[in-house]
Design an enzyme around this catalytic site. Structure first.
Site, PDB file in Angstrom:
ATOM      1  N   ASP A   1       0.778  -1.071  -0.077  1.00  0.00           N
ATOM      2  CA  ASP A   1       0.047  -0.040   0.018  1.00  0.00           C
ATOM      3  C   ASP A   1       0.848   1.288   0.042  1.00  0.00           C
ATOM      4  O   ASP A   1       1.831   1.199   0.798  1.00  0.00           O
ATOM      5  CB  ASP A   1      -0.999   0.020   1.188  1.00  0.00           C
ATOM      6  CG  ASP A   1      -1.739   1.490   1.106  1.00  0.00           C
ATOM      7  OD1 ASP A   1      -2.548   1.513   0.585  1.00  0.00           O
ATOM      8  OD2 ASP A   1      -1.338   2.401   2.222  1.00  0.00           O
TER       9      ASP A   1
ATOM     10  N   TYR B   1       2.751  10.092   0.626  1.00  0.00           N
ATOM     11  CA  TYR B   1       3.838   9.482   1.448  1.00  0.00           C
ATOM     12  C   TYR B   1       5.059  10.179   0.744  1.00  0.00           C
ATOM     13  O   TYR B   1       5.669   9.576  -0.171  1.00  0.00           O
ATOM     14  CB  TYR B   1       3.940   8.173   1.335  1.00  0.00           C
ATOM     15  CG  TYR B   1       2.530   7.374   1.968  1.00  0.00           C
ATOM     16  CD1 TYR B   1       1.784   8.145   2.833  1.00  0.00           C
ATOM     17  CD2 TYR B   1       1.906   6.240   1.918  1.00  0.00           C
ATOM     18  CE1 TYR B   1       0.675   7.632   3.511  1.00  0.00           C
ATOM     19  CE2 TYR B   1       0.914   5.687   2.502  1.00  0.00           C
ATOM     20  CZ  TYR B   1       0.103   6.363   3.235  1.00  0.00           C
ATOM     21  OH  TYR B   1      -0.881   5.782   3.592  1.00  0.00           O
TER      22      TYR B   1
ATOM     23  N   LYS C   1      -3.751   5.835  -3.553  1.00  0.00           N
ATOM     24  CA  LYS C   1      -5.025   6.751  -3.325  1.00  0.00           C
ATOM     25  C   LYS C   1      -5.063   8.065  -3.906  1.00  0.00           C
ATOM     26  O   LYS C   1      -4.129   8.261  -4.597  1.00  0.00           O
ATOM     27  CB  LYS C   1      -4.718   7.110  -1.685  1.00  0.00           C
ATOM     28  CG  LYS C   1      -4.552   5.749  -0.746  1.00  0.00           C
ATOM     29  CD  LYS C   1      -4.218   5.938   0.726  1.00  0.00           C
ATOM     30  CE  LYS C   1      -3.899   5.074   1.487  1.00  0.00           C
ATOM     31  NZ  LYS C   1      -2.582   4.441   1.005  1.00  0.00           N
TER      32      LYS C   1
ATOM     33  N   GLY D   1      -2.062   1.662  11.176  1.00  0.00           N
ATOM     34  CA  GLY D   1      -2.036   2.272  12.428  1.00  0.00           C
ATOM     35  C   GLY D   1      -2.566   1.261  13.765  1.00  0.00           C
ATOM     36  O   GLY D   1      -2.938   2.096  14.780  1.00  0.00           O
TER      37      GLY D   1
ATOM     38  N   PHE E   1      -0.800   0.230  15.883  1.00  0.00           N
ATOM     39  CA  PHE E   1      -0.002   0.552  17.043  1.00  0.00           C
ATOM     40  C   PHE E   1      -0.561   1.817  17.538  1.00  0.00           C
ATOM     41  O   PHE E   1      -0.078   2.380  18.559  1.00  0.00           O
ATOM     42  CB  PHE E   1       1.385   0.463  16.953  1.00  0.00           C
ATOM     43  CG  PHE E   1       1.981  -0.898  16.600  1.00  0.00           C
ATOM     44  CD1 PHE E   1       1.668  -2.009  17.216  1.00  0.00           C
ATOM     45  CD2 PHE E   1       2.945  -0.903  15.440  1.00  0.00           C
ATOM     46  CE1 PHE E   1       2.072  -3.224  17.115  1.00  0.00           C
ATOM     47  CE2 PHE E   1       3.571  -2.234  15.288  1.00  0.00           C
ATOM     48  CZ  PHE E   1       3.027  -3.231  15.871  1.00  0.00           C
ATOM     49  N   ASN E   2      -1.408   2.571  17.149  1.00  0.00           N
ATOM     50  CA  ASN E   2      -2.156   3.886  17.462  1.00  0.00           C
ATOM     51  C   ASN E   2      -0.906   4.679  17.430  1.00  0.00           C
ATOM     52  O   ASN E   2      -0.787   5.681  18.437  1.00  0.00           O
ATOM     53  CB  ASN E   2      -2.530   3.839  19.015  1.00  0.00           C
ATOM     54  CG  ASN E   2      -4.043   3.372  18.810  1.00  0.00           C
ATOM     55  OD1 ASN E   2      -4.311   2.228  19.342  1.00  0.00           O
ATOM     56  ND2 ASN E   2      -5.143   4.025  18.131  1.00  0.00           N
ATOM     57  N   SER E   3      -0.129   4.541  16.350  1.00  0.00           N
ATOM     58  CA  SER E   3       1.152   5.543  16.068  1.00  0.00           C
ATOM     59  C   SER E   3       2.336   5.534  16.928  1.00  0.00           C
ATOM     60  O   SER E   3       3.270   6.303  16.962  1.00  0.00           O
ATOM     61  CB  SER E   3       0.688   7.032  15.856  1.00  0.00           C
ATOM     62  OG  SER E   3       0.455   7.739  17.230  1.00  0.00           O
ATOM     63  N   GLY E   4       2.220   4.364  17.765  1.00  0.00           N
ATOM     64  CA  GLY E   4       3.427   3.970  18.465  1.00  0.00           C
ATOM     65  C   GLY E   4       3.352   3.507  19.973  1.00  0.00           C
ATOM     66  O   GLY E   4       3.913   2.618  20.380  1.00  0.00           O
ATOM     67  N   ILE E   5       2.200   3.858  20.675  1.00  0.00           N
ATOM     68  CA  ILE E   5       2.495   3.342  21.897  1.00  0.00           C
ATOM     69  C   ILE E   5       1.966   2.022  22.390  1.00  0.00           C
ATOM     70  O   ILE E   5       2.468   1.171  23.340  1.00  0.00           O
ATOM     71  CB  ILE E   5       1.094   4.268  22.967  1.00  0.00           C
ATOM     72  CG1 ILE E   5       1.216   4.202  24.279  1.00  0.00           C
ATOM     73  CG2 ILE E   5      -0.512   3.949  22.451  1.00  0.00           C
ATOM     74  CD1 ILE E   5       0.488   4.949  25.348  1.00  0.00           C
ATOM     75  N   LEU E   6       1.161   1.209  21.299  1.00  0.00           N
ATOM     76  CA  LEU E   6       1.275  -0.362  21.382  1.00  0.00           C
ATOM     77  C   LEU E   6       2.435  -0.834  20.891  1.00  0.00           C
ATOM     78  O   LEU E   6       2.190  -2.408  21.066  1.00  0.00           O
ATOM     79  CB  LEU E   6      -0.112  -0.600  20.714  1.00  0.00           C
ATOM     80  CG  LEU E   6      -1.456  -0.047  21.358  1.00  0.00           C
ATOM     81  CD1 LEU E   6      -2.591  -0.426  20.265  1.00  0.00           C
ATOM     82  CD2 LEU E   6      -1.363  -0.947  22.653  1.00  0.00           C
ATOM     83  N   ALA E   7       3.467  -0.244  20.534  1.00  0.00           N
ATOM     84  CA  ALA E   7       4.605  -0.768  20.011  1.00  0.00           C
ATOM     85  C   ALA E   7       5.625  -0.513  21.107  1.00  0.00           C
ATOM     86  O   ALA E   7       6.524  -1.468  21.541  1.00  0.00           O
ATOM     87  CB  ALA E   7       5.193  -0.327  18.590  1.00  0.00           C
TER      88      ALA E   7
END
Length: 339
Positions: free
Chosen positions: A54, A59, A85, A235, A237-243
């Site tokens: 994708d 980007y 897109k 997304g 990881f919610n842009s990071g915190i779940l990583a």
């Protein structure tokens, strides 16, 4: 679950691998990615059996499409699924006259939002040239959400996309130049509004169905199931915190996470540790349990992180972990979980 497992993509006739490759990072998102690293991570994705890629004009202001197209040229076109897109056209500007919050060291092109019929057609044709391809498999209308435009301008862009841009995508689908059409954005409510107005095949939902957020279960995901519409999940990881986990400075939806989010992630992480499961593994696998979600596309800029994500999506997770998350109210009772 195998990252390379093929999964049905709704009514489109396409099959996508359970893990796809999201290319925002190789568009020099937040920091520069050397050309050799971009080629290596795309080649690594291919060697691992991933067959869904994708990208988007946004980007790196065209850089991601260029890099992806160049690397995919080595592989048979019918062996992979490609999405991009529309909604943003790129206009040349003098070198050095461009700055961005998201992108660094990008080509000298500025973004112009255009969700009209002509704008979407032009965007599609430009993407074909940057990618070096004669067709795209999946085409999304990009970012017609409040997050991207604010509440008032969003209403205008949404209306233009539904009344004008939609006609361009429907024409491309009817002519066989794309196989599936949809909307890609940060808000499930906008996706649902689009689905209630137009006959879309799919959506790319970024960050709004995760271990942290499951409100899309209320109405949007059931509607997708009812209409055999499939979701590409970005997304996760919610842009990071779940990583990263609830560390100081952790990012949640492109901003620093607040105390409430940090506390909730800490509880989720504690359950994961009790079962000897990495938080990232639970985050990657949880979303794929929903029948409407075909693929998860965590973005990465290095082969090392790609290999890590593949290992995590295949990491064994005991069923008791999901039971405990439900008991503590951290996962909704009606949220499907991996078996």
């Amino acid at each position: 679950m195998k990252a390379s497992a093929k999964r049905r993509f709704g009514r489109s006739g396409l099959e996508l691998t359970a893990m796809g490759f999201g290319t925002a990072p190789i568009g020099n998102q937040f920091r520069r990615v050397p050309e050799e690293d971009a080629r290596a991570v795309i080649g690594g994705a291919w060697d691992a059996g991933l067959r869904y890629f994708d990208t988007a004009p946004m980007y790196g202001h065209g850089l991601s499409e260029h890099r992806l197209g160049e690397s995919l040229r080595a592989y048979p076109r019918n062996d992979y699924v490609l999405s991009t897109k529309v909604g943003r056209k790129l206009k040349p500007v003098p070198a050095g006259g461009l700055t961005s919050f998201f992108w660094v060291d990008m080509p000298p092109f500025e973004i112009e939002h255009d969700y009209s019929y002509d704008g979407c057609m032009r965007s599609f044709e430009d993407s074909l040239q940057r990618l070096g391809r004669a067709r795209i498999d999946i085409l999304f209308i990009h970012d017609i959400d409040v997050f991207s435009h604010g509440p008032e301008l969003q209403k205008q862009h949404f209306r233009t996309a539904m009344d004008s841009g939609w006609k361009a995508l429907e024409k491309l689908r009817s002519e066989g130049l794309v196989k599936a059409i949809g909307v890609g954005c940060n808000e499930w409510q906008v996706c649902e509004a689009a689905l209630r107005e137009r006959d879309f095949d799919c959506f790319l939902l970024a960050g709004r169905y995760t271990l942290l957020e499951q409100d899309a279960l209320d109405t949007f995901l059931p509607l997708c199931e009812e209409r055999d519409v499939s979701i590409v999940l970005g997304g996760g990881f919610n842009s990071g915190i779940l990583a990263t986990g609830p560390v100081k400075g952790a990012h949640y939806n492109y901003s620093e996470a607040g105390p409430e989010i940090l506390a909730r992630v800490a509880k989720i992480e504690a359950v994961c540790k009790a079962h000897d499961v990495p938080l990232k593994a639970a985050a990657l696998q949880f979303v794929l349990a929903h029948p409407a979600i075909t693929t998860n596309i965590p973005g990465t800029r290095t082969k090392k992180h790609l290999d890590e994500n593949i290992a995590l999506i295949e990491h064994p997770i005991p069923g008791e972990l999901w039971v405990d998350l439900r008991k503590q109210g951290l996962v909704r009772e009606n949220a499907p979980v991996p078996t």
